[in-house]
Design a protein around this motif. Structure first.
Motif, PDB file in Angstrom:
ATOM      1  N   ALA A 345       0.835  -1.202   0.000  1.00  0.00           N
ATOM      2  CA  ALA A 345       0.000   0.000   0.000  1.00  0.00           C
ATOM      3  C   ALA A 345       0.869   1.251   0.000  1.00  0.00           C
ATOM      4  O   ALA A 345       1.917   1.297   0.657  1.00  0.00           O
ATOM      5  CB  ALA A 345      -0.916  -0.005   1.219  1.00  0.00           C
ATOM      6  N   PRO A 346       0.464   2.295  -0.721  1.00  0.00           N
ATOM      7  CA  PRO A 346       1.269   3.528  -0.781  1.00  0.00           C
ATOM      8  C   PRO A 346       1.134   4.343   0.497  1.00  0.00           C
ATOM      9  O   PRO A 346       0.307   4.066   1.361  1.00  0.00           O
ATOM     10  CB  PRO A 346       0.667   4.265  -1.980  1.00  0.00           C
ATOM     11  N   LEU A 347       1.960   5.373   0.577  1.00  0.00           N
ATOM     12  CA  LEU A 347       1.893   6.275   1.724  1.00  0.00           C
ATOM     13  C   LEU A 347       0.536   6.973   1.768  1.00  0.00           C
ATOM     14  O   LEU A 347      -0.023   7.348   0.738  1.00  0.00           O
ATOM     15  CB  LEU A 347       3.015   7.316   1.643  1.00  0.00           C
ATOM     16  N   GLY A 348       0.046   7.137   2.989  1.00  0.00           N
ATOM     17  CA  GLY A 348      -1.229   7.810   3.176  1.00  0.00           C
ATOM     18  C   GLY A 348      -2.437   6.908   3.108  1.00  0.00           C
ATOM     19  O   GLY A 348      -3.547   7.341   3.443  1.00  0.00           O
ATOM     20  N   ARG A 349      -2.269   5.666   2.674  1.00  0.00           N
ATOM     21  CA  ARG A 349      -3.398   4.752   2.548  1.00  0.00           C
ATOM     22  C   ARG A 349      -3.841   4.251   3.923  1.00  0.00           C
ATOM     23  O   ARG A 349      -3.019   3.877   4.757  1.00  0.00           O
ATOM     24  CB  ARG A 349      -3.004   3.562   1.672  1.00  0.00           C
ATOM     25  N   THR A 350      -5.150   4.271   4.162  1.00  0.00           N
ATOM     26  CA  THR A 350      -5.714   3.706   5.389  1.00  0.00           C
ATOM     27  C   THR A 350      -6.094   2.252   5.120  1.00  0.00           C
ATOM     28  O   THR A 350      -6.761   1.954   4.116  1.00  0.00           O
ATOM     29  CB  THR A 350      -6.945   4.500   5.843  1.00  0.00           C
ATOM     30  N   MET A 351      -5.656   1.356   5.990  1.00  0.00           N
ATOM     31  CA  MET A 351      -5.871  -0.085   5.815  1.00  0.00           C
ATOM     32  C   MET A 351      -6.685  -0.622   6.984  1.00  0.00           C
ATOM     33  O   MET A 351      -6.472  -0.215   8.134  1.00  0.00           O
ATOM     34  CB  MET A 351      -4.523  -0.807   5.716  1.00  0.00           C
ATOM     35  N   ARG A 352      -7.561  -1.548   6.684  1.00  0.00           N
ATOM     36  CA  ARG A 352      -8.411  -2.154   7.707  1.00  0.00           C
ATOM     37  C   ARG A 352      -8.205  -3.665   7.687  1.00  0.00           C
ATOM     38  O   ARG A 352      -8.223  -4.288   6.626  1.00  0.00           O
ATOM     39  CB  ARG A 352      -9.871  -1.797   7.465  1.00  0.00           C
ATOM     40  N   PHE A 353      -8.019  -4.248   8.872  1.00  0.00           N
ATOM     41  CA  PHE A 353      -7.800  -5.674   9.007  1.00  0.00           C
ATOM     42  C   PHE A 353      -8.765  -6.230  10.046  1.00  0.00           C
ATOM     43  O   PHE A 353      -8.977  -5.614  11.103  1.00  0.00           O
ATOM     44  CB  PHE A 353      -6.357  -5.960   9.457  1.00  0.00           C
ATOM     45  N   PRO A 354      -9.357  -7.403   9.776  1.00  0.00           N
ATOM     46  CA  PRO A 354     -10.239  -8.020  10.779  1.00  0.00           C
ATOM     47  C   PRO A 354      -9.448  -8.498  11.980  1.00  0.00           C
ATOM     48  O   PRO A 354      -8.215  -8.594  11.955  1.00  0.00           O
ATOM     49  CB  PRO A 354     -10.876  -9.183  10.016  1.00  0.00           C
ATOM     50  N   ALA A 355     -10.174  -8.829  13.037  1.00  0.00           N
ATOM     51  CA  ALA A 355      -9.519  -9.234  14.280  1.00  0.00           C
ATOM     52  C   ALA A 355      -8.721 -10.509  14.129  1.00  0.00           C
ATOM     53  O   ALA A 355      -7.760 -10.743  14.865  1.00  0.00           O
ATOM     54  CB  ALA A 355     -10.571  -9.397  15.377  1.00  0.00           C
TER      55      ALA A 355
END
Length: 691
Positions: A345-355
């Motif tokens: 993922a590039p800089l500034g990207r918000t990433m979401r991961f499950p538990a």
């Protein structure tokens, strides 16, 4: 005896006498059964000085000492003829008359004539013979018992002899070596490079020292080892190469220790570099990028740094990671040019991961997550949530680790390290180093978090204490600006105010609490409230300053503040000005003439012992008064007088409105981010007030 038969006999006898005779100058003499010399070679002539014509036909005993008594020589000869031979030391006379000690080997040799025999005699100078025998004994002992691997090779680099130590190193017996080249015997080492070095030695005669043999041998086929090799050319008496001597020492343990020492040195250097390069500012993005840049390429080939989204957004850290992880990528190295980095993922990207994702679990556990050898099996848990793991595996990543950014009991984010080059998997030492770098970065990130929280608090506090709406009295027009310091500097305690007095006059206030942060803003609020109360009591300006001095004295910790208090009567233009260490106000006449008001500077409030004085002056209707804090005119590397001169130049230029004047002053004098807070107050005396 025919010459060919003589050569055949003498050659065989020489071999029987010992292989080391080839290195010693040995005379070969043959006699008949009755002791008369029948053969006298050139070496015999060199040894005793007699040419063959003077010796042939004489009894060999005539050459022995003493010259008159030949009984010893004849008895030795009889023993040599009738027995199996004799060996011993005798004294002979050289042709020039001096005695010469010889060692002789004499033995009967059958001839082709029936019943005939001859005696073959080898003679050598005794001292030289003993030296050769001693050298040979030393060599044989060294060769057999030395822990150093030793080999003798011919000019075609075939083994002629190897000692037991080298046999043990190679895991092959001597018989397997003899007649074979190194490339044939040990394909698991850098044999071609070694033979190239050997050929240089044979060609130039220059020895090679400490050439490294690296690889595996049948003695230890499961592990790489390192040997230090040295090669020396062997030459005949005429200097022609006849072979090569090689010695080998196993230095695997020393090499490992050296590599470990070097690794420790590199780790310490990297940690020291991190202490200098990570956390140079209180900026989250820059700190994250500094961590990534520091770790590449010494520790990893690609590094990403993510912080919690709530932290990146400037909010509170949030309830935790129960429902999953949401992070923002703030650091990545290299930024471009790497296939693996381009996958991520590039800089500034918000990433979401499950538990259930490994990423979230590493954050929640606050422990490193390491996959020393990445393969399809190890990426399976992460591959259920993203295609990136399979893609980085295909791009050549073979080792991987995630290290939490943990500081003061709080998890702030995660740093991920990827290894592509053939450096081996991440080791425990690599993990420890990554944790050290991440810990340093985490402290800096947390410092930035705490700073921004305090900065925002101080800024809100200060803005709330500044006058939200200024109601100027009749005859006065007002414009004002407040410019907080840049994010790189803390909020200060600057403030301004315009207070309408009961008699139609106006009190113009400009103050600056020295220091920064929430405390400075709070003191500023306290002083500004005190000034409003004191001004309405119609106190003289110097009395107001004396009361503010007393208010600062009541503080538990000393605090200083500069202050400017100006009371103006709009109807008459009369002004009373008092200064406490503050920059002088400027006045602009209707014709555009600009001057800095000459008012005694005084000492800042809080110093104590100052008797403040008040200056009276009268301004024409239409004149401007300009009050400001030092952030407007002070700049690094600039002289204050030059900056004040620049201020007067800007004020002398015509403007359409007071707001335009304020904006022009800030644009001209503060073109970049301000290092300090700036408060600016511009007042025009319209001359329309009623007396």
């Amino acid at each position: 005896m025919r010459q060919d038969h003589f050569d055949q006999v003498t050659g065989g006898a020489a071999r029987d006498a010992g292989g080391w005779l080839g290195t010693l100058s040995v005379a070969v003499v043959a006699t008949s059964a009755d002791g008369k010399v029948v053969r006298w070679d050139d070496t015999a002539q060199e040894l005793l000085g007699y040419p063959s014509r003077e010796v042939l036909g004489r009894h060999i005993a005539d050459l022995l000492h003493p010259g008159a008594d030949r009984s010893l020589g004849r008895s030795l000869w009889d023993l040599a003829v009738t027995g199996s031979g004799v060996t011993g030391a005798v004294t002979a006379w050289h042709r020039d008359g001096h005695p010469l000690e010889l060692e002789i080997w004499a033995a009967p040799v059958p001839t082709r004539r029936r019943g005939g025999s001859t005696v073959l005699v080898f003679a050598a100078e005794a001292h030289a013979a003993r030296s050769i025998r001693g050298s040979s004994a030393v060599w044989d002992g060294l060769f057999a018992r030395s822990p150093v691997g030793i080999a003798v090779l011919d000019t075609r680099l075939r083994f002629l002899r190897v000692n037991p130590a080298l046999q043990a190193m190679n895991g092959l017996p001597e018989a397997a070596h003899i007649g074979h080249r190194l490339v044939e015997l040990l394909p698991g080492v850098n044999a071609a490079d070694m033979e190239s070095a050997m050929r240089r030695v044979l060609s130039t005669g220059e020895p090679v020292l400490d050439f490294r043999r690296i690889g595996r041998t049948p003695a230890d086929p499961a592990h790489d080892r390192v040997w230090s090799c040295s090669y020396v050319r062997l030459e005949d008496p005429d200097g022609r190469p006849i072979g090569l001597a090689a010695s080998l020492i196993d230095i695997t343990a020393q090499q490992r220790a050296q590599l470990e020492t070097e690794a420790v040195r590199r780790r310490l250097a990297l940690v020291n570099e991190a202490s200098v390069k990570i956390g140079t500012t209180l900026d989250l993005e820059r700190t994250a990028q500094e961590l990534a840049n520091t770790a590449v390429p010494d520790l990893a080939d690609v590094v990403t740094v993510d912080v919690l989204e709530t932290l990146a957004a400037g909010d509170a850290l949030g309830p935790g990671l129960i429902g999953g992880a949401e992070t923002r990528r703030l650091g990545r190295a290299p930024l471009t040019g790497s296939p693996v980095a381009d996958i991520l993922a590039p800089l500034g990207r918000t990433m979401r991961f499950p538990a259930t994702a490994p990423y979230t679990q590493a954050l929640a556990a606050s422990r490193p997550f390491v996959v020393p050898e990445l393969d399809a099996v190890s990426i399976a848990p992460a591959a259920r949530h993203s295609t990136a793991p399979a893609r980085v595996l295909a791009a050549g990543v073979h080792s991987f680790m995630m290290v939490p950014l943990h500081a003061r009991g709080v998890v702030l984010g995660l740093a991920t390290f990827y290894r592509i080059r053939a450096l081996g998997p991440f080791t425990d030492d690599d993990v420890a180093l990554a944790c050290e770098l991440a810990a340093r970065a985490a402290v800096c990130v947390d410092n930035a978090r705490l700073y921004h929280r305090e900065h925002d608090t101080a800024l809100v506090l200060q803005r709330s204490m500044l006058p939200q709406h200024i109601s100027a009295p009749p005859g006065v027009e007002v414009a004002h600006r407040y410019l907080p310091a840049s994010d790189a500097a803390e909020v200060g305690g600057d403030w301004y105010d315009v207070i309408t007095l009961p008699d139609g006059k106006a009190a113009l206030v400009m103050g600056d609490v020295m220091g920064h942060g929430t405390r400075a803003a709070a003191i500023m609020g306290r002083l500004s409230a005190s000034v409003r109360a004191l001004a309405r009591l119609d106190l003289q300006p110097q009395e107001v300053l004396a009361q503010l001095e007393a208010a600062l004295d009541d503080l538990t910790e000393p605090m200083l503040a500069t202050f400017l208090y100006l009371v103006v009567d709009p109807a008459t233009g009369h002004c009373r000005v008092t200064r406490a260490g503050h920059p002088p106000p400027a006045a602009v006449r209707p014709d555009g003439t600009v001057r800095l008001l000459t008012v005694p500077p005084g000492l800042p409030l809080g110093v104590g012992g100052e008797i403040f004085t008040t200056t009276d002056l009268v301004l024409e209707p239409g004149s401007l008064l300009v009050l400001y804090t030092d952030g407007l005119v002070e700049a690094r590397g600039s002289d204050i007088d030059d900056r004040l001169a620049e201020l007067t130049q800007v004020l002398a230029q015509p403007v359409s409105s007071l707001d335009a004047l304020c904006d022009g002053l800030l644009t001209r004098l503060v073109p970049a981010a301000a290092d300090d807070d700036i408060a600016l107050l511009v007042v025009r005396l319209t001359g329309t007030a009623t007396d």
